[in-house]
Enzyme design. Structure first.
Site, PDB file in Angstrom:
ATOM      1  CE  LYS A  46      -1.676   1.618   4.025  1.00 13.81           C
ATOM      2  NZ  LYS A  46      -1.353   3.012   4.350  1.00 13.81           N
ATOM      3  CG  ASN A  47       2.283   2.693   3.549  1.00 11.79           C
ATOM      4  OD1 ASN A  47       1.137   3.031   3.273  1.00 11.79           O
ATOM      5  ND2 ASN A  47       2.683   2.478   4.787  1.00 11.79           N
ATOM      6  CB  CYS A 141      -3.551  11.433  12.032  1.00 14.87           C
ATOM      7  SG  CYS A 141      -3.211   9.694  11.767  1.00 14.87           S
ATOM      8  NE  ARG A 146       0.933  10.624  10.177  1.00 14.65           N
ATOM      9  CZ  ARG A 146       0.494   9.650   9.381  1.00 14.65           C
ATOM     10  NH1 ARG A 146      -0.720   9.141   9.565  1.00 14.65           N
ATOM     11  NH2 ARG A 146       1.232   9.182   8.403  1.00 14.65           N
ATOM     12  CG  ASP A 333       3.461   1.718   9.637  1.00 13.83           C
ATOM     13  OD1 ASP A 333       3.667   1.950   8.440  1.00 13.83           O
ATOM     14  OD2 ASP A 333       3.183   2.606  10.467  1.00 13.83           O
ATOM     15  NE  ARG A 425      -7.336   4.649   5.750  1.00 10.80           N
ATOM     16  CZ  ARG A 425      -6.854   5.824   6.170  1.00 10.80           C
ATOM     17  NH1 ARG A 425      -7.222   6.289   7.361  1.00 10.80           N
ATOM     18  NH2 ARG A 425      -6.009   6.508   5.433  1.00 10.80           N
TER      19      ARG A 425
HETATM   20  C1  EPZ Z   1       4.512   7.051   6.309  1.00 12.45           C
HETATM   21  O1  EPZ Z   1       3.784   8.162   6.822  1.00 12.45           O
HETATM   22  C2  EPZ Z   1       3.539   5.875   6.269  1.00 12.45           C
HETATM   23  N1  EPZ Z   1       2.398   6.213   5.445  1.00 12.45           N
HETATM   24  C3  EPZ Z   1       3.054   5.549   7.680  1.00 12.45           C
HETATM   25  O2  EPZ Z   1       2.260   4.356   7.613  1.00 12.45           O
HETATM   26  C4  EPZ Z   1       4.252   5.237   8.553  1.00 12.45           C
HETATM   27  O3  EPZ Z   1       3.818   5.055   9.875  1.00 12.45           O
HETATM   28  C5  EPZ Z   1       5.245   6.415   8.516  1.00 12.45           C
HETATM   29  O4  EPZ Z   1       5.622   6.711   7.155  1.00 12.45           O
HETATM   30  C6  EPZ Z   1       6.520   6.127   9.286  1.00 12.45           C
HETATM   31  O5  EPZ Z   1       7.125   4.975   8.822  1.00 12.45           O
HETATM   32  C7  EPZ Z   1       2.487   6.053   4.102  1.00 12.45           C
HETATM   33  O6  EPZ Z   1       3.512   5.705   3.554  1.00 12.45           O
HETATM   34  C8  EPZ Z   1       1.252   6.328   3.312  1.00 12.45           C
HETATM   35  P1  EPZ Z   1       6.686  10.426   8.256  1.00 12.45           P
HETATM   36  P2  EPZ Z   1       4.406   9.646   6.761  1.00 12.45           P
HETATM   37  O7  EPZ Z   1       6.583  11.711   7.515  1.00 12.45           O
HETATM   38  O8  EPZ Z   1       5.278   9.777   5.595  1.00 12.45           O
HETATM   39  C9  EPZ Z   1       7.215  13.736  11.626  1.00 12.45           C
HETATM   40  C10 EPZ Z   1       0.364   2.983   7.890  1.00 12.45           C
HETATM   41  O9  EPZ Z   1      -0.002   2.430   8.929  1.00 12.45           O
HETATM   42  N2  EPZ Z   1       7.111  14.740  10.543  1.00 12.45           N
HETATM   43  O10 EPZ Z   1       7.821   9.533   7.927  1.00 12.45           O
HETATM   44  O11 EPZ Z   1       3.279  10.580   6.937  1.00 12.45           O
HETATM   45  C11 EPZ Z   1       5.912  12.976  11.812  1.00 12.45           C
HETATM   46  O12 EPZ Z   1       4.992  13.667  12.586  1.00 12.45           O
HETATM   47  C12 EPZ Z   1       0.868   4.450   7.934  1.00 12.45           C
HETATM   48  O13 EPZ Z   1       0.395   2.421   6.782  1.00 12.45           O
HETATM   49  C13 EPZ Z   1       7.285  16.070  10.842  1.00 12.45           C
HETATM   50  O14 EPZ Z   1       7.533  16.435  11.992  1.00 12.45           O
HETATM   51  O15 EPZ Z   1       5.303   9.633   8.088  1.00 12.45           O
HETATM   52  C14 EPZ Z   1       6.409  11.688  12.459  1.00 12.45           C
HETATM   53  O16 EPZ Z   1       6.571  11.899  13.824  1.00 12.45           O
HETATM   54  C15 EPZ Z   1       0.566   5.123   9.225  1.00 12.45           C
HETATM   55  N3  EPZ Z   1       7.162  16.961   9.817  1.00 12.45           N
HETATM   56  C16 EPZ Z   1       7.758  11.482  11.775  1.00 12.45           C
HETATM   57  O17 EPZ Z   1       8.167  12.750  11.260  1.00 12.45           O
HETATM   58  C17 EPZ Z   1       6.915  16.587   8.518  1.00 12.45           C
HETATM   59  O18 EPZ Z   1       6.816  17.419   7.624  1.00 12.45           O
HETATM   60  C18 EPZ Z   1       7.741  10.461  10.646  1.00 12.45           C
HETATM   61  O19 EPZ Z   1       6.653  10.752   9.810  1.00 12.45           O
HETATM   62  C19 EPZ Z   1       6.760  15.214   8.242  1.00 12.45           C
HETATM   63  C20 EPZ Z   1       6.861  14.304   9.268  1.00 12.45           C
END
Ligand code: EPZ
Length: 446
Positions: A46-47, A141, A146, A333, A425
């Protein structure tokens, strides 16, 4: 359901069913304990599929994504692409074709992005292709706060003007984007979709872009490999330092997505929590080394097989400590699913959530099933118990609901999981995948 056959627990379930039944919301009824045994096959990721679908926007023409899972998130993303003007179709074999010759409206609407955060990753491609884009801020969320500040910082460093108006990110790069050195690290390490957005935008940018502290997740490597088949020039794939030499144009892709490592990890946890033995096909152990090392460390057999692996567990496991980290560390995850299996371990485990510090909606629900969990900030101490006990529980987010399904497989009695749409999902018809290997999951729809 007639009262005289209900035991006390069933009466609670019956009342729960009566009142918790939200119109149109499926419910799972899971009989336990069971022992899983047999073969399951992992679907496409999915991701990886979601950002790859966004990549189609980078060029006119018809792209084809092969092997994408049939999930509600994929349908919502198809709707998002249709909304901006793409022609999206799913073939009889599940191939998704995306014709992005015409982009009529470079706008990611709130109504779609609020339902699926990954919608944010059309921002980079739209900006690079159209020179402007408007995408709704994602909003709240269940797994915690996030922000997308790093995405915006990266696009600004590529030369885009970014403003926030009425909850929308309004991005302007009509004077073109320019390459540069961009540090994309944040308070929790790298960002997955942030890396996807900047990397995609950089493919059509004048000059060379270097992304430092890029995400190394296999899904990002898959996206980069797909972009290179479109004519992009990306090196350092799989490392925290990506170099993207901008090109004038790209061509559509025909690309097969990688297997879903989180689904594979969930099936591994299902084998362990039920003391079972599963052959997991279409699974790449190299994408899951942290989880595999942990399982082997607690006494579980994990052996590679030609297209996947075998996971077997015959008795109580040892406890283990988990700290979630960006890849190749332990994936956030899988945190909830592994908490469920460690709830039945011999001894205490400590789980620290370093990526989404508030990602613990499953703790209260697992406690309802007699798990012994003590939460302190972003740490949970899991004291192993001899058995879990069935109860009516509520799914709150995708991975939390997967953990509840696993707990239901091991628990004594009938577990009722409400709001199953969360699990749809990310897992395609999970009951039809697990029932053939010994699960007893019934989906009840209103
Ligand atoms: C991806 O989300 C995945 N989603 C998430 O999977 C997964 O949990 C996550 O990466 C971490 O591995 C998809 O790929 C669709 P991040 P993403 O930006 O990219 C902070 C599932 O269950 N951050 O890597 O949104 C953020 O808050 C989902 O399939 C900032 O501070 O996650 C978090 O604490 C849930 N500012 C950390 O970084 C930003 O601009 C990592 O988030 C962006 C992120």
């Amino acid at each position: 359901m007639s009262w005289h056959i209900c035991g006390k627990l069933d009466r609670v379930n019956a009342i729960w069913l009566l009142f918790s039944r939200e119109i149109g919301m499926d419910v799972f009824r899971i009989e336990g304990p069971v022992r899983l045994s047999g073969t399951v096959t992992v679907n496409g990721s999915k991701n990886a599929s979601l950002p790859i679908m966004a990549a189609a926007v980078l060029t006119p023409g018809k792209s084809v994504l092969k092997g994408a899972p049939q999930l509600s998130d994929i349908s919502v993303f198809s709707q998002l692409l249709t909304d901006i003007g793409c022609k999206v179709a799913t073939g009889p074999n599940g191939d998704i074709s995306i014709d992005s010759t015409t982009i009529g409206k470079p706008v990611g609407e709130y109504d779609i992005v609020r339902r699926m955060r990954a919608g944010i990753c059309i921002l980079g491609p739209l900006l690079a292709r159209m020179g402007k884009a408007e995408v709704s801020m994602p909003g709240g969320c269940a797994i915690g706060y996030r922000p997308v500040d790093i995405h915006l910082r990266g696009l600004r460093e590529l030369g885009a003007q970014i403003n926030l108006e009425n909850g929308y990110i309004v991005a302007d790069a009509r004077r073109g984007l320019r390459g540069g050195e961009i540090f994309l690290g944040g308070p929790f390490g790298s960002t997955v979709l942030g890396t996807a957005n900047i990397m995609m935008a950089a493919t059509l940018t004048k000059g060379t872009t270097v992304i430092e502290s890029a995400a190394c997740e296999p899904e990002i490597a898959d996206l980069a490999n797909c972009l290179n088949t479109m004519g992009a020039k990306i090196t350092g794939i799989g490392s925290p330092r990506l170099t993207i030499e901008g090109v004038k144009e790209l061509k559509p892709f025909e690309y097969e997505v990688i297997p879903d490592r989180i689904e594979a990890g969930t099936f591994m946890a299902a084998a362990v929590i039920t003391r079972g033995c599963l052959h997991i096909h279409n699974c790449r152990l190299k994408d899951l080394m942290a989880a595999v090392a942990l399982l082997r460390g607690i006494g579980v057999t994990v052996e590679a097989e030609n297209t996947g692996c075998i996971v077997a567990c015959s008795g109580k496991t040892r406890p283990a400590d988990i700290t979630t980290q960006p890849h190749p560390g332990f994936p956030t995850d899988l945190q909830a699913q592994f908490m469920a299996l460690l709830a039945l371990a011999e001894g205490n485990s400590v789980i620290i959530e370093k990526i989404f510090p508030d990602r613990f909606m499953h703790v209260a629900e697992l406690s309802r099933m007699a798990a012994d969990l003590r939460k302190e900030g972003s740490t949970v101490i899991v004291s192993g118990v001899n058995k879990l006990i069935a109860a009516p529980v509520m799914a709150s987010d995708l991975r939390a609901s997967a953990a509840l399904v696993l707990a239901g497989l091991a628990a004594e009695g009938t577990t009722i999981i409400n709001r199953v749409y969360h699990i749809d999902r990310g897992y395609e018809k999970i009951e039809e995948r697990l029932n053939p290997v010994g699960a007893k999951i019934t989906r009840e729809s209103d």
